[in-house]
Every structure is written in structure tokens, then in C-alpha cells.
Design an enzyme around this catalytic site. Sequence first.
Site, PDB file in Angstrom:
ATOM      1  N   LYS A 159       0.836  -1.212   0.000  1.00  0.00           N
ATOM      2  CA  LYS A 159       0.000   0.000   0.000  1.00  0.00           C
ATOM      3  C   LYS A 159       0.872   1.264   0.000  1.00  0.00           C
ATOM      4  O   LYS A 159       0.539   2.271  -0.638  1.00  0.00           O
ATOM      5  CB  LYS A 159      -0.935  -0.020   1.215  1.00  0.00           C
ATOM      6  N   LYS A 195      -0.016  11.513   5.569  1.00  0.00           N
ATOM      7  CA  LYS A 195       0.348  10.378   6.450  1.00  0.00           C
ATOM      8  C   LYS A 195       1.022   9.265   5.646  1.00  0.00           C
ATOM      9  O   LYS A 195       2.061   8.744   6.026  1.00  0.00           O
ATOM     10  CB  LYS A 195      -0.930   9.856   7.120  1.00  0.00           C
TER      11      LYS A 195
HETATM   12  P1  NAP Z   1     -12.434   8.960   7.568  1.00  0.00           P
HETATM   13  O1  NAP Z   1     -13.539   9.324   6.616  1.00  0.00           O
HETATM   14  O2  NAP Z   1     -11.763  10.002   8.342  1.00  0.00           O
HETATM   15  O3  NAP Z   1     -13.046   7.843   8.529  1.00  0.00           O
HETATM   16  C1  NAP Z   1     -12.382   7.358   9.654  1.00  0.00           C
HETATM   17  C2  NAP Z   1     -13.420   6.915  10.683  1.00  0.00           C
HETATM   18  O4  NAP Z   1     -12.726   6.413  11.817  1.00  0.00           O
HETATM   19  C3  NAP Z   1     -14.298   8.056  11.148  1.00  0.00           C
HETATM   20  O5  NAP Z   1     -15.641   7.660  11.061  1.00  0.00           O
HETATM   21  C4  NAP Z   1     -13.842   8.325  12.560  1.00  0.00           C
HETATM   22  O6  NAP Z   1     -14.883   8.670  13.455  1.00  0.00           O
HETATM   23  C5  NAP Z   1     -13.239   7.024  12.998  1.00  0.00           C
HETATM   24  N1  NAP Z   1     -12.094   7.262  13.901  1.00  0.00           N
HETATM   25  C6  NAP Z   1     -11.061   8.082  13.689  1.00  0.00           C
HETATM   26  N2  NAP Z   1     -10.159   8.015  14.688  1.00  0.00           N
HETATM   27  C7  NAP Z   1     -10.668   7.124  15.565  1.00  0.00           C
HETATM   28  C8  NAP Z   1     -10.223   6.646  16.803  1.00  0.00           C
HETATM   29  N3  NAP Z   1      -9.039   7.026  17.324  1.00  0.00           N
HETATM   30  N4  NAP Z   1     -11.009   5.761  17.443  1.00  0.00           N
HETATM   31  C9  NAP Z   1     -12.194   5.374  16.909  1.00  0.00           C
HETATM   32  N5  NAP Z   1     -12.666   5.781  15.724  1.00  0.00           N
HETATM   33  C10 NAP Z   1     -11.903   6.649  15.068  1.00  0.00           C
HETATM   34  O7  NAP Z   1     -11.272   8.167   6.800  1.00  0.00           O
HETATM   35  P2  NAP Z   1     -11.381   7.248   5.492  1.00  0.00           P
HETATM   36  O8  NAP Z   1     -11.185   8.106   4.285  1.00  0.00           O
HETATM   37  O9  NAP Z   1     -12.556   6.347   5.597  1.00  0.00           O
HETATM   38  O10 NAP Z   1     -10.005   6.417   5.645  1.00  0.00           O
HETATM   39  C11 NAP Z   1      -9.901   5.308   6.544  1.00  0.00           C
HETATM   40  C12 NAP Z   1      -8.602   4.569   6.200  1.00  0.00           C
HETATM   41  O11 NAP Z   1      -8.691   4.102   4.840  1.00  0.00           O
HETATM   42  C13 NAP Z   1      -7.337   5.440   6.278  1.00  0.00           C
HETATM   43  O12 NAP Z   1      -6.266   4.673   6.777  1.00  0.00           O
HETATM   44  C14 NAP Z   1      -7.099   5.814   4.820  1.00  0.00           C
HETATM   45  O13 NAP Z   1      -5.738   6.100   4.584  1.00  0.00           O
HETATM   46  C15 NAP Z   1      -7.581   4.575   4.097  1.00  0.00           C
HETATM   47  N6  NAP Z   1      -8.048   4.766   2.714  1.00  0.00           N
HETATM   48  C16 NAP Z   1      -8.878   5.791   2.392  1.00  0.00           C
HETATM   49  C17 NAP Z   1      -9.301   5.951   1.059  1.00  0.00           C
HETATM   50  C18 NAP Z   1     -10.223   7.087   0.635  1.00  0.00           C
HETATM   51  O14 NAP Z   1     -10.366   7.295  -0.582  1.00  0.00           O
HETATM   52  N7  NAP Z   1     -10.862   7.807   1.550  1.00  0.00           N
HETATM   53  C19 NAP Z   1      -8.862   5.052   0.076  1.00  0.00           C
HETATM   54  C20 NAP Z   1      -8.050   3.995   0.454  1.00  0.00           C
HETATM   55  C21 NAP Z   1      -7.637   3.864   1.761  1.00  0.00           C
HETATM   56  P3  NAP Z   1     -15.482  10.167  13.564  1.00  0.00           P
HETATM   57  O15 NAP Z   1     -16.751  10.116  12.790  1.00  0.00           O
HETATM   58  O16 NAP Z   1     -15.702  10.393  15.015  1.00  0.00           O
HETATM   59  O17 NAP Z   1     -14.452  11.098  12.997  1.00  0.00           O
END
Ligand code: NAP
Length: 294
Positions: free
Chosen positions: A171, A239
Site C-alpha cells: 500500500k 500520512k
Molecule cells: P475517515 O472518513 O476520516 O473515517 C475514519 C473513521 O474512523 C471516522 O468515522 C472516525 O470517526 C473514525 N475514527 C477516527 N479516529 C478514531 C479513533 N481514534 N477511534 C475510533 N474511531 C476513530 O477516513 P477514510 O477516508 O474512511 O479512511 C480510513 C482509512 O482508509 C485510512 O487509513 C485511509 O488512509 C484509508 N483509505 C482511504 C481511502 C479514501 O479514498 N478515503 C482510500 C483507500 C484507503 P469520527 O466520525 O468520530 O471522525
Amino acid sequence: MTNVAVIGLGIMGLPMAKNLVKAGHQVTGYNRSQEKVDKLVAEGGKGAASVAEAVKDADVVITMVPDSPDVEAVVTGDDGVFANAREGALWIDFSTIRPDVAVQLAESARKAGLKPLDAPVSGGEAGAIDGVLSIMVGGEAADFDSASEVFDAVGKTIVHVGPAGSGQTVKAANQLIVAANIQALSEAVVFLEAYGVDTAAALKVLGGGLAGSKVLDQKGQKMLDRSFEPGFRLKLHHKDLNIVTSAAREAGVTIPLGAVVAQLVGSMVNQGDGDLDHSGLFKLVEQLSGRDND
Ligand code: NAP
């Protein structure tokens, strides 16, 4: 039907959880903020008020949170996954985190009687909604095989790439390639606009040749429209570029292009643009040419 717990219902976790419901699994979701749990419940999932409650009856525990410390926070401690999941449950971490942290956590998970897989994904929000993610999986081959029903519900290209931590290493390479592509595409669009070219026509023909890419398909129009709603936030790509530049340094590998793009993405985050989609890197490319006021 499998009992699946999903911890982290953000841009990626919520649509993945919905696809697991559609595939016939019993899905229990937990998220730090409640409204995303309500969205899963509206789609036929169950809600939990804590990590411990979400995972206690699960055959498969999924985590999908932003960064290494977030994964550590939800899996360790008295309320965490390791202390509360059933003996023999699979733990699939779909988050993108540091490979060395993934290796350490996999060891702790095994000691707690769980079967860990690091399984970061690529394909963006669209790939999560459509259930066509690419999934790069590290861990034991037998555990990979037993996770196939869950992987099939959320992904299309699903590959076991080696032992624990390997998924995260692949990744990191993915994020290097994507960032360099976005930077190159941004430079090309600013260049084309400077010459007054019909950029929509240009992207159409570029997309059919060797310059074509999924980045061009998914991000080109966003640049033309100056529409940088996330998607994948720049701060998450920041990150990931920290992960790949430091892992490359540790391995004695020089990645000059990656280092430059990491600096540019870092600059945008430092200037307060970390919540834009990563295609928003285009804004900085425009600024560097003094073309941001056009
Ligand atoms: P996101 O929209 O910020 O979602 C993260 C979720 O995790 C939020 O709902 C958040 O809750 C919760 N969270 C954050 N910190 C936490 C903690 N310490 N304890 C408990 N819950 C927590 O992020 P995302 O875009 O879905 O990305 C998630 C992962 O997938 C990341 O590692 C990212 O690099 C990877 N990823 C993302 C994409 C993309 O296109 N977005 C693509 C591939 C991979 P709250 O609602 O309270 O904030």
C-alpha cells in the site's frame, strides 16, 4: 452468514459495511461519532455503543480508521478488540498504517487468540461504494483463504502479498505511485490551460493513450471543475507519504520523486488544506505558476 463487526464508519468504512450487509452478513458497526452508526442501522446493520460491544460475538472484526495510533487505540486496552473479541476470530485491518506497526499488532493479536490480516485497500470512495476495491493482504495464507467471503463483498482485485505487514508495504508503494500521478496530471492540466487548450478534449485523448490512468479518469474532471470535496483527504495522503518516505529510507532506497511530492502535499496540509481531496494538490501547482487567480 457471518457475524462481522466494523469499527470506523467513515468515507470508506461505511460503504464497505453497507456492502457486507448487502452480501447477507450480520454487520455490527461502531464509530466514534454516533450519526454514522445510525446510517449503517438505516441500511440493515446493527449499532454498538462501544468497541467491546461491537466485537463480542463477531467471527470477523474489521477496523477502518485513519492512522497507526487510531488502530492501536481501538485494538488495545480493556475496551479494545484484542481484549473482547472471541478466540479464533479473524481481525482484518483495512486501514492504511505503518508496516512495522502492522507487524507488531499482528503479533499481539495472535497472542490474544485472533487471526490477523493487514488488508489496506485502493480504489477510493467510488471503489468502496461499488464494492470493487483492490485489497493487498498480508498475513497467514490460511487466514487469507478463510476471509474470502468478506473480501469478495468489498473488493474485486484481492491478492495475498506475503506475511504480516506486507499488505501495508504494498500500500505504501501504491500511495507513492498515486501521489506522483496526481502531481504529473496537475502539472499537465496547468500547462494545457496556459496554452488555452480545450482541456476536456485533451484529457479525453490523453486518457486513451499511454498517459491514461485511473487517476486521470477519477481526478482529471475534478481539476477542471476546481472541485476538491473529499474523497481521499490530503492529510491522509500526507500520512501515507510519511510512511513511504521513512520506510524507503530505512530500507536504503532513494525515492526522489516521492520525496518532492511528499513535501508538496505537506505544504498544502501546513497551509490548512488537509481536508481537501488529494486532487487538490492541483491548487498548489497553480499557485507555483502564479495562475491561481485566473
Ligand atoms: P475517515 O472518513 O476520516 O473515517 C475514519 C473513521 O474512523 C471516522 O468515522 C472516525 O470517526 C473514525 N475514527 C477516527 N479516529 C478514531 C479513533 N481514534 N477511534 C475510533 N474511531 C476513530 O477516513 P477514510 O477516508 O474512511 O479512511 C480510513 C482509512 O482508509 C485510512 O487509513 C485511509 O488512509 C484509508 N483509505 C482511504 C481511502 C479514501 O479514498 N478515503 C482510500 C483507500 C484507503 P469520527 O466520525 O468520530 O471522525
